[in-house]
Design an enzyme around this catalytic site. Structure first.
Site, PDB file in Angstrom:
ATOM      1  CG  HIS A  27     -17.412   1.433  34.249  1.00  0.00           C
ATOM      2  ND1 HIS A  27     -16.195   0.976  33.823  1.00  0.00           N
ATOM      3  CD2 HIS A  27     -17.373   2.788  34.131  1.00  0.00           C
ATOM      4  CE1 HIS A  27     -15.456   2.000  33.430  1.00  0.00           C
ATOM      5  NE2 HIS A  27     -16.142   3.114  33.627  1.00  0.00           N
ATOM      6  CG  HIS A  44     -19.674  -4.361  30.437  1.00  0.00           C
ATOM      7  ND1 HIS A  44     -18.856  -5.405  30.808  1.00  0.00           N
ATOM      8  CD2 HIS A  44     -19.047  -3.224  30.851  1.00  0.00           C
ATOM      9  CE1 HIS A  44     -17.782  -4.926  31.407  1.00  0.00           C
ATOM     10  NE2 HIS A  44     -17.871  -3.617  31.454  1.00  0.00           N
TER      11      HIS A  44
END
Length: 449
Positions: free
Chosen positions: A216, A263
């Site tokens: 991303h 993350h």
């Protein structure tokens, strides 16, 4: 000297990888978990992540079990980053489980929500959590969507139909190869997602995939800055305006991945830097790649062989997961768009403006322009959705028949690499081909060109 610098670097990486930073940022933004302090991890909890990303295990447990495959270099590095900080991380987990917010969240059943989308692989719907700041929740939800495939399904057609096909063609190339390199690197390094607890999984859709680097963050960096670099000398608009939009897009996507609990800080920073490196190599070659795709006699053969070949490489890196299909989907989209744009070029359709007309000026945005753009998007996306639905209905049964795979269980059938690759190319290659060639012809027939 060199060993000291290496030691400092490893310590910095260990610090940035600590999931407690993610949990603290989530609490700062008003995200509170509903972890059950009395619940012991069960066998089912440990197997929620097909790649070892167990949800409901402490970081110390993951260091002891999830990284036990000593033969994998990525896992050995992950263990080296986690082992020395396991005590601190256990203390952090205890603090988040037993602290005031943990107790309050566990007992408060009002205002709890679940992740927006369940995991498509495991069916996991995630754990409830509490959102205290609705504005940040919606802001970072938009941010994470800017890196999702569904956004690009709308973004690329809009750019191609209403703005500049030249820019759209080259952005698709960047998107496909950034995603391929990012997902492939994930499967080589094999780091699992941040531990939960202490991290709250606001999103679980990608929880079974590996996490290093953040793809991303990679697409959220590559797309806006590549768009800016491609348009700043081609279109007349304020330089600082374009740069500001690119920076805002990038920062929003990157921070949203920490907010969502998907993350660590290290993985987001690595994704950003990795994307910058790829752009530095790929961006100067985009015009030559585009020219080759459009005009070289061997371009169709090269496009098919290269894209299908790299799809096969992606499926050979690791066991099947949603990332395999996402990678094949991006490469299939790029291949379909490249073949369609070549046909447009050969037939003289949608010609690029001559160099003498550059830089292009932005048109006057009025009601007529907005109406025409909206109608193009409405009609075009409707056609693409119809094409996708029709191809989905025939692609998997056809692929299963070709490769001799039972198609009673669609999810199980798609775990076969041949079926998944054939399915993605039949569906999304056709959708991309329709987007670049068939839909513009329809616009001409309807008077929307």
């Amino acid at each position: 000297m060199a060993s000291d610098l290496l030691h400092r670097f490893v310590c910095l990486c260990r610090y940035l990888q600590d999931p407690c930073h993610v949990a603290r940022f989530q609490q700062l933004c008003g995200v509170r978990g509903t972890f059950n302090v009395n619940k012991k991890p069960t066998e089912g909890d440990e197997k929620l992540g097909v790649n070892g990303a167990g949800v409901g295990q402490c970081q110390g447990d993951r260091a002891a079990s999830g990284d036990s495959a000593h033969g994998l270099p990525g896992q050995r590095l992950r263990k080296s980053l986690n082992t020395a900080g396991s005590v601190e991380q256990d203390e952090c987990s205890d603090a988040f489980l037993n602290g005031p917010s943990g107790r309050d969240a566990e007992g408060d059943s009002k205002g709890t929500v679940k992740p927006l989308r369940r995991n498509s692989l495991t069916g996991d719907v995630g754990q409830e959590f509490i959102i205290e700041n609705k504005f940040l929740f919606y802001l970072f939800t938009i941010g994470t969507e800017l890196g999702n495939e569904m956004f690009f399904i709308v973004f690329f057609p809009f750019l191609m139909w209403n703005v500049d096909p030249y820019v759209s063609r080259q952005l698709i190339v960047v998107w496909a190869w950034v995603l391929f390199l990012g997902q492939s690197t994930k499967d080589l390094i094999r780091w699992t997602r941040p531990a939960s607890p202490p991290v709250v999984k606001v999103e679980v859709f990608y929880n079974t995939e590996y996490s290093m680097p953040s793809t991303h963050a990679m697409s959220g960096t590559a797309m806006p800055f590549s768009l800016f670099l491609l348009t700043c000398s081609r279109w007349q608009y304020p330089f600082m305006f374009g740069l500001s939009i690119a920076l805002f897009w990038c920062v929003l996507v990157c921070i949203s991945r920490i907010y969502m609990g998907m993350h660590s800080v290290l993985e987001v920073i690595t994704g950003f830097l990795y994307s910058v490196l790829i752009l530095a190599v790929l961006q100067p070659m985009l015009h030559d790649i585009d020219t080759f795709y459009l005009s070289h006699s061997y371009a169709p053969l090269v496009v098919v062989l290269v894209h299908v070949g790299f799809s096969l490489v992606a499926f050979s890196l690791d066991s099947w997961s949603t990332s395999r299909g996402d990678t094949a989907q991006a490469l299939a989209t790029a291949a379909g768009a490249a073949l369609a744009c070549r046909l447009n070029y050969q037939l003289g359709l949608q010609p690029d403006p001559p160099n003498e007309a550059l830089p292009l000026t932005l048109p006057l945005i009025d009601g007529a322009l907005l109406t025409r753009s909206f109608m193009r998007l409405l009609v075009g996306v409707t056609v693409l959705l119809a094409v996708r639905a029709a191809m989905k209905a025939v692609a998997i049964p056809l692929a299963c028949k070709i490769f001799g795979v039972p198609c009673d269980d669609v999810r199980k059938a798609r775990q076969h690499g041949q079926v998944e690759i054939a399915y993605r190319y039949m569906v999304y290659g056709t959708v991309a081909y329709s987007c670049a060639f068939l839909v513009p012809l329809l616009f001409g027939f309807l008077g929307l060109s």
